[in-house]
Design a protein around this motif. Structure first.
Motif: not given
Length: 142
Positions: A3-20
């Protein structure tokens, strides 16, 4: 295939926002419940506002039932209220539609339906928030 690294960063940010968002929603819900209970405890011993104090509540025990006609929990409590109002002769029952008397409801400080206010000699004895079982309500009215 990786999986491309930019896509992993976007997914990580998305899950952080959902958690918050989940954490803040839980804090909001529990904070609101805590506030309602705190406000209900503060009402103990206060006189019932004149708009709600019908003559039969000035002496003896009484129950003021705040409901809304389109409230599902209110519809669950309705048969219990009717049954107890027929069975318990020493207790005066008053039923108030919050949509018809918003000023009176605001004066006493009711924030949600169904809510029940136990009254003794014109003073608030206890505030019950939310739906309760028949046994609990019967025990509190004795």
């Amino acid at each position: 295939m990786s999986i491309p690294e930019p896509l992993l960063k976007v997914a990580a940010i998305f899950f952080d926002v959902i958690f918050v968002l989940l954490v803040f929603s839980f804090i909001f819900i529990f904070g609101l419940r805590f506030y309602w209970r705190w406000k209900a405890k503060r009402l103990k011993g206060e006189p019932v506002p004149e708009e709600l104090l019908v003559p039969k509540l000035k002496k003896g025990k009484g129950l003021i039932y705040f409901y809304s006609p389109n409230c599902r929990p209110c519809q669950m409590v309705e048969p219990i209220y009717k049954k107890l109002s027929k069975e318990l002769k020493g207790v005066h029952f008053v039923k108030i539609n919050v949509l018809e008397k918003p000023e009176a409801v605001r004066k006493i400080g009711i924030l949600a339906t169904p809510s029940m206010v136990l009254v003794k000699d014109g003073r608030i004895k206890e505030v019950i928030l939310g739906p309760v079982s028949e046994g609990v309500l019967r025990e509190k009215l004795k």
